[in-house]
Design a protein around this motif. Structure first.
Motif, mmCIF file in Angstrom:
data_model
loop_
_atom_site.group_PDB
_atom_site.id
_atom_site.type_symbol
_atom_site.label_atom_id
_atom_site.label_comp_id
_atom_site.label_asym_id
_atom_site.label_seq_id
_atom_site.Cartn_x
_atom_site.Cartn_y
_atom_site.Cartn_z
ATOM 1 N N HIS A 226 17.042 4.473 0.918
ATOM 2 C CA HIS A 226 17.984 4.940 -0.093
ATOM 3 C C HIS A 226 17.296 5.961 -0.980
ATOM 4 O O HIS A 226 16.065 6.057 -1.009
ATOM 5 N N GLU A 227 18.098 6.717 -1.707
ATOM 6 C CA GLU A 227 17.606 7.769 -2.590
ATOM 7 C C GLU A 227 17.498 7.220 -4.008
ATOM 8 O O GLU A 227 18.388 6.507 -4.476
ATOM 9 N N LEU A 228 16.412 7.555 -4.698
ATOM 10 C CA LEU A 228 16.241 7.109 -6.076
ATOM 11 C C LEU A 228 17.159 7.883 -7.016
ATOM 12 O O LEU A 228 17.800 8.859 -6.641
ATOM 13 N N THR A 233 13.916 11.564 -4.174
ATOM 14 C CA THR A 233 12.945 10.694 -3.519
ATOM 15 C C THR A 233 13.631 9.657 -2.643
ATOM 16 O O THR A 233 14.480 8.899 -3.114
ATOM 17 N N VAL A 234 13.243 9.629 -1.357
ATOM 18 C CA VAL A 234 13.793 8.675 -0.402
ATOM 19 C C VAL A 234 12.776 7.553 -0.212
ATOM 20 O O VAL A 234 11.614 7.804 0.140
ATOM 21 N N VAL A 235 13.198 6.316 -0.444
ATOM 22 C CA VAL A 235 12.319 5.154 -0.311
ATOM 23 C C VAL A 235 12.880 4.203 0.740
ATOM 24 O O VAL A 235 14.092 4.175 0.993
ATOM 25 N N THR A 236 12.008 3.416 1.341
ATOM 26 C CA THR A 236 12.473 2.434 2.325
ATOM 27 C C THR A 236 13.281 1.353 1.617
ATOM 28 O O THR A 236 12.970 0.949 0.491
ATOM 29 N N GLU A 237 14.307 0.893 2.286
ATOM 30 C CA GLU A 237 15.202 -0.110 1.702
ATOM 31 C C GLU A 237 14.474 -1.422 1.437
ATOM 32 O O GLU A 237 14.731 -2.110 0.440
ATOM 33 N N GLY A 239 11.154 -1.798 0.987
ATOM 34 C CA GLY A 239 9.885 -1.648 0.275
ATOM 35 C C GLY A 239 8.674 -1.476 1.175
ATOM 36 O O GLY A 239 7.537 -1.457 0.689
ATOM 37 N N SER A 240 8.888 -1.346 2.487
ATOM 38 C CA SER A 240 7.766 -1.178 3.406
ATOM 39 C C SER A 240 7.201 0.235 3.305
ATOM 40 O O SER A 240 7.876 1.169 2.858
ATOM 41 N N ARG A 241 5.975 0.378 3.730
ATOM 42 C CA ARG A 241 5.324 1.693 3.673
ATOM 43 C C ARG A 241 5.791 2.592 4.816
ATOM 44 O O ARG A 241 6.268 2.115 5.844
ATOM 45 N N ALA A 242 5.608 3.905 4.593
ATOM 46 C CA ALA A 242 6.112 4.885 5.544
ATOM 47 C C ALA A 242 5.104 6.007 5.732
ATOM 48 O O ALA A 242 4.231 6.242 4.889
ATOM 49 N N ALA A 243 5.242 6.713 6.866
ATOM 50 C CA ALA A 243 4.392 7.878 7.165
ATOM 51 C C ALA A 243 5.264 9.009 7.685
ATOM 52 O O ALA A 243 6.325 8.786 8.267
ATOM 53 N N HIS A 244 4.784 10.229 7.486
ATOM 54 C CA HIS A 244 5.539 11.444 7.836
ATOM 55 C C HIS A 244 4.546 12.502 8.317
ATOM 56 O O HIS A 244 3.598 12.836 7.611
ATOM 57 N N TRP A 245 4.756 12.996 9.527
ATOM 58 C CA TRP A 245 3.955 14.091 10.067
ATOM 59 C C TRP A 245 4.902 15.165 10.592
ATOM 60 O O TRP A 245 5.946 14.854 11.169
ATOM 61 N N GLU A 246 4.510 16.429 10.425
ATOM 62 C CA GLU A 246 5.394 17.530 10.818
ATOM 63 C C GLU A 246 4.588 18.771 11.179
ATOM 64 O O GLU A 246 3.531 19.030 10.606
#
Length: 280
Positions: A226-228, A233-237, A239-246
């Protein structure tokens, strides 16, 4: 959007211009990766990035984009993407995704990395594994890019890589729902959509001259987010951690050129048996 998107080709001269923007982004991310340490604020990283981009003749892609207030997106721990840089102080063990874009002579480069504050010794093992799985999924998608493939087909490759990585607890990584890669060129976000999971249509066919930004986003929990209240800011619903590569990638006459990788993707593509083919 299925069946209606397009994937326009760029000329070699235009791809060379995009490489200039891509190098600014790639070198900026190298600088930032070495500047992430405990006590540093996300705003400090943002200031470093803006100074670096402007000193090299570029303009930040993100700053002012639909009102976004930063040069970078800096997303920490359960923040997946679009984190607004500011006064937040980083601490050892934080999992930080940094997304950077630059414009040079009207052409865009866009890339993201995930790092652990304090390095591997300060990291939770599951965070290192998550980031590595996300990076593998990115390069699997890149290596699959070639003339004749449908661009949506990369989603299946990325999903299969994420699933194959597995987790110590036997669960799958979450693939963030609703967020994708994209075409790129004279605008940062262009057609077509580049999915991170399997979809039914093949999408527009890839031709020589295609340029896309591929960007898997994985979580240690579910696909939901969801968005704050900051409307970015997009956070996991959960509360788990996330990673992003591009990375921004071009399809050339002889193969692939990763425009935002400082080495053009030579090392990774070679390891994966994919053709590395820079222009000029």
């Amino acid at each position: 959007m299925f069946g209606r998107e397009k994937l326009p080709a760029k000329t070699p001269e235009q791809i060379l211009l995009m490489r200039r923007a891509g190098l600014v982004v790639g070198e900026c991310l190298q600088l930032l990766a070495g500047s992430v340490r405990g006590g540093t604020t996300t705003g400090r990283l943002d200031a470093l990035a803006e100074e670096f981009i402007r000193e090299r003749g570029g303009t930040p892609s993100f700053l002012g984009y639909y009102g976004f207030p930063g040069t970078l997106c800096v997303s920490v721990n359960d923040e997946v993407v679009h984190g607004i840089p500011g006064d937040r102080e980083l601490h050892d063990g934080d999992l930080v995704s940094i997304d950077c874009g630059a414009i040079v002579e009207g052409w865009h480069g866009d890339a993201a990395i995930t790092v652990v504050v304090g390095g591997d010794d300060a990291a939770r093992p599951e965070d290192l594994q998550l980031s590595a799985a996300t990076r593998r999924a990115l390069w699997a998608g890149i290596a699959a890019l070639r003339p004749g493939i449908g661009i949506y087909e990369l989603g299946g490759v990325i999903e299969d890589s994420a699933r194959a990585s597995g987790r110590a607890d036997g669960r799958d990584y979450g693939i963030l729902d609703g967020y994708t890669g994209h075409g790129i060129g004279t605008e940062m976000h262009m057609e077509p959509t580049v999915y991170n999971e399997r979809v039914r249509p093949k999408g527009p066919l890839v031709h020589v001259g295609a340029t896309v930004a591929i960007e898997p986003m994985l979580t240690l929990g579910t696909h939901e987010s969801h968005e704050l209240d900051d409307e970015w800011t997009v956070v996991t619903e959960d509360g788990s951690r996330a990673a992003h590569w591009e990375h921004t990638v071009a399809v050339t006459d002889g193969g692939l050129w990763v425009l935002t990788a400082v080495d053009g993707g030579a090392a990774e593509l070679s390891a994966l048996g994919a053709p590395y083919a820079p222009i000029g």
